[in-house]
Design a protein around this motif. Structure first.
Motif, PDB file in Angstrom:
ATOM      1  N   GLY A  87       4.184   9.095   1.605  1.00  0.00           N
ATOM      2  CA  GLY A  87       3.957   8.482   0.545  1.00  0.00           C
ATOM      3  C   GLY A  87       4.017   9.774  -0.405  1.00  0.00           C
ATOM      4  N   ARG A  88       4.618  11.047   0.241  1.00  0.00           N
ATOM      5  CA  ARG A  88       5.410  12.329  -0.227  1.00  0.00           C
ATOM      6  C   ARG A  88       6.609  11.828  -1.073  1.00  0.00           C
ATOM      7  NH1 ARG A  88       5.028  17.513   2.849  1.00  0.00           N
ATOM      8  NH2 ARG A  88       5.647  18.808   0.987  1.00  0.00           N
ATOM      9  N   LEU A  89       7.856  10.743  -0.805  1.00  0.00           N
ATOM     10  CA  LEU A  89       7.954  10.203  -0.677  1.00  0.00           C
ATOM     11  C   LEU A  89       8.884  10.089  -2.218  1.00  0.00           C
ATOM     12  CD1 LEU A  89       9.970   8.248   2.211  1.00  0.00           C
ATOM     13  CD2 LEU A  89      10.969  11.262   1.526  1.00  0.00           C
ATOM     14  N   ARG A 131      11.591   5.603  -0.577  1.00  0.00           N
ATOM     15  CA  ARG A 131      10.449   5.659  -0.456  1.00  0.00           C
ATOM     16  C   ARG A 131      10.508   4.085  -0.016  1.00  0.00           C
ATOM     17  NH1 ARG A 131       4.958   5.145  -2.970  1.00  0.00           N
ATOM     18  NH2 ARG A 131       5.486   7.405  -4.243  1.00  0.00           N
ATOM     19  N   GLU A 132      10.701   3.416  -1.559  1.00  0.00           N
ATOM     20  CA  GLU A 132      11.000   1.821  -1.057  1.00  0.00           C
ATOM     21  C   GLU A 132      12.507   1.100  -0.394  1.00  0.00           C
ATOM     22  OE1 GLU A 132      13.171   0.310  -4.772  1.00  0.00           O
ATOM     23  OE2 GLU A 132      12.042  -0.682  -4.536  1.00  0.00           O
ATOM     24  N   ALA A 133      13.156   2.139  -0.714  1.00  0.00           N
ATOM     25  CA  ALA A 133      14.631   2.143   0.444  1.00  0.00           C
ATOM     26  C   ALA A 133      14.223   2.331   1.337  1.00  0.00           C
ATOM     27  CB  ALA A 133      16.038   3.158  -0.081  1.00  0.00           C
ATOM     28  N   PHE A 134      13.664   2.878   2.448  1.00  0.00           N
ATOM     29  CA  PHE A 134      13.107   3.766   3.206  1.00  0.00           C
ATOM     30  C   PHE A 134      12.361   2.757   4.245  1.00  0.00           C
ATOM     31  CE2 PHE A 134      12.642   6.469   7.629  1.00  0.00           C
ATOM     32  CZ  PHE A 134      10.871   5.597   7.873  1.00  0.00           C
ATOM     33  N   LEU A 135      10.776   2.743   3.268  1.00  0.00           N
ATOM     34  CA  LEU A 135      10.506   0.982   3.798  1.00  0.00           C
ATOM     35  C   LEU A 135      11.021  -0.299   4.229  1.00  0.00           C
ATOM     36  CD1 LEU A 135       7.339   1.572   1.997  1.00  0.00           C
ATOM     37  CD2 LEU A 135       7.372   2.182   3.979  1.00  0.00           C
ATOM     38  N   GLU A 180       0.703  -1.287  -0.186  1.00  0.00           N
ATOM     39  CA  GLU A 180       0.053   0.078  -0.152  1.00  0.00           C
ATOM     40  C   GLU A 180       1.022   1.097   0.239  1.00  0.00           C
ATOM     41  OE1 GLU A 180      -4.221  -0.062   2.030  1.00  0.00           O
ATOM     42  OE2 GLU A 180      -2.343  -0.307   3.422  1.00  0.00           O
ATOM     43  N   ARG A 181       2.416   1.111   0.869  1.00  0.00           N
ATOM     44  CA  ARG A 181       2.496   2.404   0.580  1.00  0.00           C
ATOM     45  C   ARG A 181       3.555   2.156  -0.375  1.00  0.00           C
ATOM     46  NH1 ARG A 181       3.692   0.453   6.784  1.00  0.00           N
ATOM     47  NH2 ARG A 181       2.481   2.028   7.924  1.00  0.00           N
ATOM     48  N   VAL A 209      -3.917   8.583  -0.234  1.00  0.00           N
ATOM     49  CA  VAL A 209      -3.280   8.007   1.090  1.00  0.00           C
ATOM     50  C   VAL A 209      -4.744   8.711   2.914  1.00  0.00           C
ATOM     51  CG1 VAL A 209      -1.865   9.094   3.434  1.00  0.00           C
ATOM     52  CG2 VAL A 209      -0.866   9.246   0.550  1.00  0.00           C
ATOM     53  N   GLN A 210      -5.379   9.422   2.171  1.00  0.00           N
ATOM     54  CA  GLN A 210      -6.040   9.907   3.303  1.00  0.00           C
ATOM     55  C   GLN A 210      -7.658   8.674   2.899  1.00  0.00           C
ATOM     56  OE1 GLN A 210      -6.357  12.087   5.561  1.00  0.00           O
ATOM     57  NE2 GLN A 210      -7.957  12.905   4.247  1.00  0.00           N
ATOM     58  N   ARG A 211      -7.529   8.050   1.762  1.00  0.00           N
ATOM     59  CA  ARG A 211      -8.463   6.842   2.014  1.00  0.00           C
ATOM     60  C   ARG A 211      -7.520   6.428   2.637  1.00  0.00           C
ATOM     61  NH1 ARG A 211      -9.643   9.090  -2.958  1.00  0.00           N
ATOM     62  NH2 ARG A 211      -8.203   7.226  -4.375  1.00  0.00           N
ATOM     63  N   ALA A 212      -6.643   5.831   2.465  1.00  0.00           N
ATOM     64  CA  ALA A 212      -5.481   4.493   3.188  1.00  0.00           C
ATOM     65  C   ALA A 212      -5.992   4.544   4.724  1.00  0.00           C
ATOM     66  CB  ALA A 212      -4.165   4.301   2.447  1.00  0.00           C
ATOM     67  N   VAL A 213      -5.800   5.446   4.704  1.00  0.00           N
ATOM     68  CA  VAL A 213      -5.835   6.065   6.619  1.00  0.00           C
ATOM     69  C   VAL A 213      -6.783   6.231   7.221  1.00  0.00           C
ATOM     70  CG1 VAL A 213      -3.646   6.648   7.167  1.00  0.00           C
ATOM     71  CG2 VAL A 213      -4.988   8.281   6.685  1.00  0.00           C
ATOM     72  N   ALA A 214      -8.575   6.465   6.364  1.00  0.00           N
ATOM     73  CA  ALA A 214      -9.576   6.469   6.598  1.00  0.00           C
ATOM     74  C   ALA A 214     -10.121   5.128   7.451  1.00  0.00           C
ATOM     75  CB  ALA A 214     -10.617   7.121   5.637  1.00  0.00           C
TER      76      ALA A 214
END
Lengths: 207, 175, 179
Positions: free
Chosen positions: C127-129, C134-138, C40-41, C106-111
């Motif tokens: 999500g803004r990365l 983002r991939e590396a961080f996750l 998802e992320r 993102v809003q929908r996801a966290v809702a």
């Protein structure tokens, strides 16, 4: 002859398979006889038969006329004989068929011999033949393709490197690059990076 | 060990405490996954049986009394190979090649969002193959090696499965 | 992971590998939620994540024969999910660079389920990365993969991966400090 059990399954497959409709059973007797003669001759030369049988099946399903199938099978058998003479008797079936395809794509026996001889890693032979055939089919002049592959081979390229080359060129061509340009760029890149003892290209640092 | 060195800035580390935890297992999705795996297994088992039958059939038609030992039949040493192609407008796609005696009914491919794929067990060797879209359009595999294009005026590709190690040549195989 | 947990997991893997579908189902249940979160992320869409995760589990099943028990199973599985997410991005023609998760998504996801402000902030920041960062961080800081494990997924050298993780952390800090 070994059949997978149960035998009835094979008969069902025989009736329902398109081969039953398109197989050599629909050929004229003289055509079947000529095909058989090609296969017998191949057996007598100790050539592997399955590649030839596959060609028959392929031709039939692709709707080729019997005459065409016979010509193609004979041509493959001849190419395998020539390839065997170049590679020597220890070659594997896969290596032999790959070398035969290279000859059939328009590469001369002499070029094939030089290509084979330039390998530092013997087990790379199948992949270098596949790469050579591929480049030729993509319109890269034979002399250019061969000299590039030989340069890589002498520098230590092995099976993984030739496969990577072939695959990356396929992507480059899909993205619109001319094959000749792609092969030169990739080869220069690999040569600058060098090869591991197993014949893979060293990975370069990424951004 | 170098892994110990990379630190997260305190504000980020603090914020990460609020990251959403793993989702609860979704029964429906779990069932869908297990179902997909079962179908995939059936396809692979079936293709093994069909391949043996098709091989025997070609043998009968071409040379009834030659030893079958020449025919490759899937055995130990076979590896699962994923074949895939993009054909978003297709209704059906068949995988044909040396490994199934070019039988268009042996390996129907599975559609997934415009992409078609199938996993097939192959013993080490060299196989010519192609895709038939909607029963009549022959397509080669764009990511794979070209076979001799002129043999029968229809495109084909080549895949080589190497013995011993895990590498393989051609096909757009993932993983 | 506790020893007892670890050996129970290995037992499940072995049974799944030998064709025990009940064991495989348990494996799926145990890891599905975590895989969904990663996907998802990484993809910015729940629907895409469900597709990617389903394919990843099918591939995982096919690859069970190649799983070596000295590897961490969860890392091995996340690597397959990460690869599937990358493949999905390439296949749908999206560019890997410069694409950022849609804020609405993102809003929908966290809702679902409803989340607090802090959760929304960190999820939105991730999500803004840039997708590569983002991939590396996750993989490094959420999934806990070692750099060696990450190299296998991403195919870049460790030095490059560390750089990406560092840049991701810097970017996240900047996003979080915005008010």
């Amino acid at each position: 002859m070994r059949f997978p059990p149960p035998l009835s399954f094979v008969l069902i497959a025989a009736l329902s398979s398109p081969l039953a409709a398109q197989g050599t059973s629909s050929w004229r007797p003289e055509e079947t006889a000529r095909l058989q003669a090609v296969l017998d001759s191949a057996v007598a030369s100790s050539l592997p038969i399955s590649p030839l049988r596959f060609k028959v099946a392929e031709g039939n399903v692709k709707g080729a006329a019997p005459e065409r199938v016979i010509v193609v099978v004979r041509s493959l058998a001849d190419a395998m004989r020539e390839a065997r003479a170049i590679l020597g008797r220890e070659e594997s079936e896969t290596e032999l068929v790959s070398a035969a395809a290279t000859l059939q794509s328009g590469v001369s026996g002499e070029t094939l011999r030089s290509l084979f001889g330039s390998l530092r890693i013997r087990s790379a032979s199948t992949q270098v033949f596949v790469a050579m055939t591929d480049l030729t089919q993509r319109g890269v002049p034979v002399s250019e393709g061969a000299s590039t592959l030989m340069q890589l081979a002498r520098a230590g390229a092995g099976a993984p490197a030739f496969e990577q080359l072939r695959s990356e060129i396929a992507s480059d061509v899909s993205a619109g690059l001319a094959a000749r340009t792609a092969v030169r760029r990739r080869a220069d890149d690999y040569l600058s990076r060098g090869f591991t003892p197993q014949g893979s290209v060293f990975r370069s640092p990424s951004p | 060990m170098s892994d110990v060195d990379d630190k997260i800035p305190p504000t980020v580390a603090e914020a990460m405490r609020h990251l959403r935890p793993p989702a609860e297992p979704d029964d429906e999705q779990v069932a869908a996954i297990v179902g997909a795996v079962r179908r995939d297994r059936r396809t692979r088992v079936w293709s093994g049986v069909t391949l043996a039958a098709a091989a025997a059939l070609v043998l009968m038609l071409v040379r009834p009394d030659t030893r079958q030992a020449d025919m490759p039949v899937p055995d130990t040493g076979a590896r699962s190979v994923v074949f895939e192609i993009n054909a978003p407008d297709a209704h059906r796609v068949a995988l044909v090649g040396d490994f199934n005696a070019w039988d268009a009914s042996a390996h129907p491919m599975i559609a997934s969002a415009g992409r078609w794929e199938l996993s097939v067990p192959l013993s080490p060797g060299r196989y010519t193959y192609a895709f038939i879209v909607d029963g009549e359009n022959w397509r080669a595999d764009p990511a794979a090696s070209l076979a001799s294009a002129d043999d029968f005026s229809r495109p084909s590709s080549v895949v080589v499965i190497n013995p011993v190690n895990t590498s393989m040549t051609s096909t757009s195989v993932r993983q | 992971m506790e020893n007892g947990e670890a050996s129970a997991l290995i037992d499940l893997v072995r049974r799944a590998r030998s064709g025990d579908m009940a064991a495989f189902t348990d494996l799926v249940r145990q890891h599905h939620g975590r895989c969904i979160r990663y996907a998802e992320r990484a993809l910015g869409s729940r629907a895409d994540a469900e597709d990617a995760v389903q394919r990843a589990f099918v591939r995982m099943y096919r690859a069970l024969g190649r799983y070596r028990e000295e590897e961490r199973f969860s890392s091995w599985l996340v690597a397959i999910v990460a690869n599937e997410c990358r493949a999905m991005r390439r296949q749908s023609g999206r560019r890997l660079m410069h694409e950022v998760a849609d804020d609405d998504a993102v809003q929908r996801a966290v809702a679902d389920p409803p989340a607090g402000d802090e959760t929304v902030r960190i999820e939105r920041a991730i999500g803004r990365l840039d997708p590569l960062l983002r991939e590396a961080f996750l993989l490094r800081h959420v999934e806990g993969l070692s750099y060696r494990e990450m190299e296998r997924v991403i195919g870049a050298r460790e030095s490059a991966l560390k750089m990406r993780v560092m840049r991701a952390c810097e970017a996240l800090r900047a996003f979080l400090e915005e008010r």
